[in-house]
Design a protein around this motif. Structure first.
Motif, PDB file in Angstrom:
ATOM      1  N   ALA A  21       0.828  -1.200   0.000  1.00 13.91           N
ATOM      2  CA  ALA A  21       0.000   0.000   0.000  1.00 13.91           C
ATOM      3  C   ALA A  21       0.866   1.255   0.000  1.00 13.91           C
ATOM      4  O   ALA A  21       2.076   1.197   0.184  1.00 13.91           O
ATOM      5  CB  ALA A  21      -0.927  -0.016   1.217  1.00 13.91           C
ATOM      6  N   THR A  88      -2.286  -2.064  -3.720  1.00 14.45           N
ATOM      7  CA  THR A  88      -3.490  -1.238  -3.697  1.00 14.45           C
ATOM      8  C   THR A  88      -3.350  -0.046  -4.641  1.00 14.45           C
ATOM      9  O   THR A  88      -2.244   0.409  -4.907  1.00 14.45           O
ATOM     10  CB  THR A  88      -3.755  -0.704  -2.279  1.00 14.45           C
ATOM     11  OG1 THR A  88      -2.687   0.181  -1.916  1.00 14.45           O
ATOM     12  CG2 THR A  88      -3.877  -1.823  -1.273  1.00 14.45           C
ATOM     13  N   TRP A  95      -9.721   4.534  -2.990  1.00 14.98           N
ATOM     14  CA  TRP A  95      -9.514   3.995  -1.641  1.00 14.98           C
ATOM     15  C   TRP A  95     -10.651   3.095  -1.167  1.00 14.98           C
ATOM     16  O   TRP A  95     -10.446   2.246  -0.306  1.00 14.98           O
ATOM     17  CB  TRP A  95      -9.308   5.122  -0.647  1.00 14.98           C
ATOM     18  CG  TRP A  95      -7.969   5.780  -0.732  1.00 14.98           C
ATOM     19  CD1 TRP A  95      -6.908   5.411  -1.501  1.00 14.98           C
ATOM     20  CD2 TRP A  95      -7.554   6.946  -0.030  1.00 14.98           C
ATOM     21  NE1 TRP A  95      -5.855   6.275  -1.325  1.00 14.98           N
ATOM     22  CE2 TRP A  95      -6.229   7.226  -0.431  1.00 14.98           C
ATOM     23  CE3 TRP A  95      -8.169   7.779   0.897  1.00 14.98           C
ATOM     24  CZ2 TRP A  95      -5.516   8.304   0.079  1.00 14.98           C
ATOM     25  CZ3 TRP A  95      -7.461   8.852   1.398  1.00 14.98           C
ATOM     26  CH2 TRP A  95      -6.145   9.106   0.984  1.00 14.98           C
ATOM     27  N   TRP A  98      -9.845  -0.522  -0.841  1.00 13.98           N
ATOM     28  CA  TRP A  98      -8.972  -1.027   0.210  1.00 13.98           C
ATOM     29  C   TRP A  98      -9.745  -1.861   1.231  1.00 13.98           C
ATOM     30  O   TRP A  98      -9.214  -2.833   1.771  1.00 13.98           O
ATOM     31  CB  TRP A  98      -8.275   0.125   0.919  1.00 13.98           C
ATOM     32  CG  TRP A  98      -7.219   0.817   0.128  1.00 13.98           C
ATOM     33  CD1 TRP A  98      -7.189   1.036  -1.223  1.00 13.98           C
ATOM     34  CD2 TRP A  98      -6.029   1.388   0.643  1.00 13.98           C
ATOM     35  NE1 TRP A  98      -6.049   1.717  -1.570  1.00 13.98           N
ATOM     36  CE2 TRP A  98      -5.324   1.950  -0.444  1.00 13.98           C
ATOM     37  CE3 TRP A  98      -5.491   1.493   1.919  1.00 13.98           C
ATOM     38  CZ2 TRP A  98      -4.109   2.604  -0.288  1.00 13.98           C
ATOM     39  CZ3 TRP A  98      -4.286   2.142   2.079  1.00 13.98           C
ATOM     40  CH2 TRP A  98      -3.608   2.682   0.980  1.00 13.98           C
ATOM     41  N   SER A 123      -2.381   5.872   4.400  1.00 16.35           N
ATOM     42  CA  SER A 123      -2.086   4.430   4.403  1.00 16.35           C
ATOM     43  C   SER A 123      -1.724   3.967   5.809  1.00 16.35           C
ATOM     44  O   SER A 123      -2.205   2.930   6.279  1.00 16.35           O
ATOM     45  CB  SER A 123      -0.930   4.113   3.461  1.00 16.35           C
ATOM     46  OG  SER A 123      -1.218   4.540   2.164  1.00 16.35           O
TER      47      SER A 123
END
Length: 195
Positions: A21, A88, A95, A98, A123
């Protein structure tokens, strides 16, 4: 620590899901591609005029593509452990994915770029809020080391137990070392050793 597919018998490797990430343009796709033992699955698309004003390309000269879903790779560590790597997307508009990608993940590597540390805060907050172990990999583009690890740790407000490693995301061995630091952290946190 992971799951073993019982259909393959007791000798099947332990499978571990790891997220790679970080913010937009920090080197996640590059890291997955460098360490994967199979051709990585990439969902990159070319940046278009539609991203002007949405994607911050400052300090990212030459970047022409972006991950729109995920990157996927695999690396075997010995015969008993297989890491499945899920990179990611870095842009804020992606987002929401995620929350799905994190399901079943045992840990993460947060890739950061010292030129743009602010894109890493979200993150780090994401994994801290969920109690998911992570390590920070500082991608030293072109071997540029403009800050000390202590300065980076302070700027990111990292807890002392979070490992921070300097590496080049293009180098397979260095990416592997970052992943091994995460595995060490996961194993140390286990209440009993893995057989």
């Amino acid at each position: 620590m992971g799951y073993v597919n019982s259909d393959q018998g007791d000798d099947a490797p332990l499978a571990v899901k790891i997220l790679i990430a970080g913010g937009f343009g920090v080197g996640k796709t590059t890291m997955v591609g460098a360490v994967s033992e199979v051709a990585p699955l990439r969902t990159e698309e070319y940046l278009t005029h539609a991203s002007v004003g949405v994607d911050d390309l400052e300090d990212l000269s030459g970047k022409s593509t972006t991950t729109v879903a995920l990157d996927f790779g695999r690396i075997s560590i010995g015969r008993g452990l297989v890491l499945y790597l899920f990179g990611t997307p870095g842009q804020e508009r992606f987002w929401f994915m995620w929350n799905d990608l994190v399901n079943g993940a045992l840990g993460a590597v947060v890739v950061v770029d010292t030129r743009r540390l602010e894109v890493s805060f979200a993150s780090i907050d994401f994994f801290e809020a969920r109690g998911i172990p992570f390590v920070v990999g500082v991608n030293c583009f072109h071997d540029v080391r403009d800050r000390t690890p202590e300065e980076i740790r302070a700027a990111l407000d990292l807890d002392p137990q979070v490992p921070l490693l300097l590496f080049d995301a293009r180098e397979r061995r260095q990416g592997r070392d970052v992943l091994l630091a995460l595995i060490d952290q996961l194993m140390a946190a286990r209440p009993h050793p893995v057989p």
